[in-house]
Write an enzyme that holds these catalytic residues in place. Structure first.
Site, PDB file in Angstrom:
ATOM      1  N   ARG A  48       0.824  -1.199   0.000  1.00 17.11           N
ATOM      2  CA  ARG A  48       0.000   0.000   0.000  1.00 17.11           C
ATOM      3  C   ARG A  48       0.875   1.273   0.000  1.00 17.11           C
ATOM      4  O   ARG A  48       1.325   1.748   1.025  1.00 17.11           O
ATOM      5  CB  ARG A  48      -0.934  -0.011   1.204  1.00 17.11           C
ATOM      6  CG  ARG A  48      -2.149  -0.926   1.037  1.00 17.11           C
ATOM      7  CD  ARG A  48      -3.185  -0.367   0.072  1.00 17.11           C
ATOM      8  NE  ARG A  48      -3.718   0.875   0.568  1.00 17.11           N
ATOM      9  CZ  ARG A  48      -4.785   0.986   1.362  1.00 17.11           C
ATOM     10  NH1 ARG A  48      -5.443  -0.100   1.729  1.00 17.11           N
ATOM     11  NH2 ARG A  48      -5.200   2.166   1.780  1.00 17.11           N
ATOM     12  N   GLU A  87     -11.328   6.927  -2.269  1.00 14.22           N
ATOM     13  CA  GLU A  87     -11.814   5.548  -2.215  1.00 14.22           C
ATOM     14  C   GLU A  87     -11.332   4.832  -0.945  1.00 14.22           C
ATOM     15  O   GLU A  87     -11.178   3.611  -0.919  1.00 14.22           O
ATOM     16  CB  GLU A  87     -11.404   4.781  -3.474  1.00 14.22           C
ATOM     17  CG  GLU A  87     -12.088   5.308  -4.726  1.00 14.22           C
ATOM     18  CD  GLU A  87     -12.406   4.240  -5.749  1.00 14.22           C
ATOM     19  OE1 GLU A  87     -12.266   3.043  -5.446  1.00 14.22           O
ATOM     20  OE2 GLU A  87     -12.835   4.618  -6.854  1.00 14.22           O
ATOM     21  N   HIS A 144     -14.296   1.204  -4.786  1.00 16.39           N
ATOM     22  CA  HIS A 144     -14.628   1.066  -3.368  1.00 16.39           C
ATOM     23  C   HIS A 144     -15.655   2.115  -2.973  1.00 16.39           C
ATOM     24  O   HIS A 144     -15.520   3.281  -3.324  1.00 16.39           O
ATOM     25  CB  HIS A 144     -13.376   1.242  -2.508  1.00 16.39           C
ATOM     26  CG  HIS A 144     -12.272   0.295  -2.866  1.00 16.39           C
ATOM     27  ND1 HIS A 144     -11.508   0.438  -4.005  1.00 16.39           N
ATOM     28  CD2 HIS A 144     -11.813  -0.827  -2.235  1.00 16.39           C
ATOM     29  CE1 HIS A 144     -10.627  -0.541  -4.074  1.00 16.39           C
ATOM     30  NE2 HIS A 144     -10.789  -1.321  -3.007  1.00 16.39           N
ATOM     31  N   LYS A 171     -12.264  -5.873  -9.275  1.00 15.75           N
ATOM     32  CA  LYS A 171     -12.471  -5.836  -7.833  1.00 15.75           C
ATOM     33  C   LYS A 171     -13.478  -4.757  -7.445  1.00 15.75           C
ATOM     34  O   LYS A 171     -13.401  -3.623  -7.933  1.00 15.75           O
ATOM     35  CB  LYS A 171     -11.142  -5.550  -7.117  1.00 15.75           C
ATOM     36  CG  LYS A 171     -11.278  -5.435  -5.595  1.00 15.75           C
ATOM     37  CD  LYS A 171     -10.001  -4.912  -4.950  1.00 15.75           C
ATOM     38  CE  LYS A 171     -10.212  -4.715  -3.447  1.00 15.75           C
ATOM     39  NZ  LYS A 171      -9.089  -4.001  -2.817  1.00 15.75           N
ATOM     40  N   SER A 230      -6.572  -3.441   6.705  1.00 16.89           N
ATOM     41  CA  SER A 230      -6.573  -2.276   5.828  1.00 16.89           C
ATOM     42  C   SER A 230      -7.979  -1.870   5.409  1.00 16.89           C
ATOM     43  O   SER A 230      -8.154  -0.878   4.694  1.00 16.89           O
ATOM     44  CB  SER A 230      -5.726  -2.554   4.575  1.00 16.89           C
ATOM     45  OG  SER A 230      -6.253  -3.661   3.854  1.00 16.89           O
ATOM     46  N   GLN A 234     -12.083  -7.193   7.853  1.00 18.98           N
ATOM     47  CA  GLN A 234     -11.086  -8.213   7.529  1.00 18.98           C
ATOM     48  C   GLN A 234     -10.889  -9.168   8.701  1.00 18.98           C
ATOM     49  O   GLN A 234     -10.851  -8.761   9.853  1.00 18.98           O
ATOM     50  CB  GLN A 234      -9.754  -7.564   7.150  1.00 18.98           C
ATOM     51  CG  GLN A 234      -9.766  -6.911   5.786  1.00 18.98           C
ATOM     52  CD  GLN A 234      -8.414  -6.357   5.387  1.00 18.98           C
ATOM     53  OE1 GLN A 234      -7.436  -6.471   6.115  1.00 18.98           O
ATOM     54  NE2 GLN A 234      -8.345  -5.750   4.221  1.00 18.98           N
TER      55      GLN A 234
END
Length: 251
Positions: A48, A87, A144, A171, A230, A234
């Site tokens: 990232r 995003e 996103h 994605k 992140s 998760q």
């Protein structure tokens, strides 16, 4: 479905692949997180860029990437992502700077995949994808929304746009406002009219099931938490791997 083979990790085939994000502020932090992640059942490391203190300095970013590649070795796929603030990322980025960073990393020989935000602007996205493919780097087009989940038809439309842009993997990550939104995301993934591997997820606690049951409805990968999460929802990688293996064995 087409498959994408990245250093022997095949998207679109078998159990969903586990990805985890490296979010250090400098090379040392990234490498420390990467070394820890490699002790876990992780398939791909997401680097990232937006977490780096020097994220806007292209030369510094490339230098950091070289150190990261040397540390993790040649057998580990690396996905480079500059997630912009609009995003859900750490830093804003104007389209020209965003393009320069992505193209420089794609041409560096360091990374195997880059994440390109599908709505950065058609000309910018086309330029980045063209340069990445010329350098032999795969592209994940992404979108996103941390506020809501649009209707199924809109989700499918966005995925189709990513395919039309020439991305290799598509994605989308969306925030549910109710349980029905999670089902909407999963149904759009199942019935999406595209030929490329998908990575789809419903975020937050309500959407955890979408990160665990992706193989059941057509998502080819999921993100798990190693050193730090992140994105909301998760799951820890060790637990995630157990569930994915269980689901895979039952299909």
């Amino acid at each position: 479905m087409k498959t994408v083979n990245v250093r022997g990790v095949v998207f679109g085939e078998g159990r969903p692949k586990i990805m985890t994000s490296l979010c250090g502020s400098d090379a040392a932090g990234m490498i420390e997180q990467a070394q820890f992640a490699k002790t876990l059942p992780v398939d791909v490391l997401e680097w990232r860029i937006d977490f780096l203190d020097e994220a806007y300095d292209v030369d510094s970013v490339v230098d950091c990437g070289r150190k990261l590649r040397a540390a993790v070795g040649e057998d580990t796929p690396i996905l480079m992502t500059f997630r912009t603030a609009k995003e859900g990322g750490e830093k804003p980025a104007e389209p020209e700077l965003y393009a320069n960073i992505n193209i420089a990393l794609a041409e560096s020989g360091i990374v195997d995949l880059i994440d390109v935000e599908a709505f950065m602007g058609d000309d910018v996205v086309e330029r980045i994808i063209s340069a990445a493919h010329a350098a032999g780097v795969f592209v994940i087009a992404s979108n996103h929304d941390f506020e809501k989940t649009p209707p199924k038809e809109e989700i499918v439309s966005r995925l189709c746009k990513m395919q039309d842009q020439g991305a290799d993997i598509l994605k989308i990550a969306l925030m549910p406002q109710c349980r029905a939104d999670v089902l909407t995301l999963m149904d759009a993934t199942r019935d999406n009219h595209t030929e490329h591997p998908l990575i789809t997820m419903s975020m937050g606690g309500m959407g955890v099931v979408s990160r665990l049951a992706g193989e059941s409805y057509g998502s080819a990968a999921t993100f798990g938490a190693a050193a730090q999460a992140s994105a909301p929802g998760q799951v820890g990688i060790a637990d995630l791997a157990k569930v994915l293996d269980t689901v895979h064995a039952g299909l």
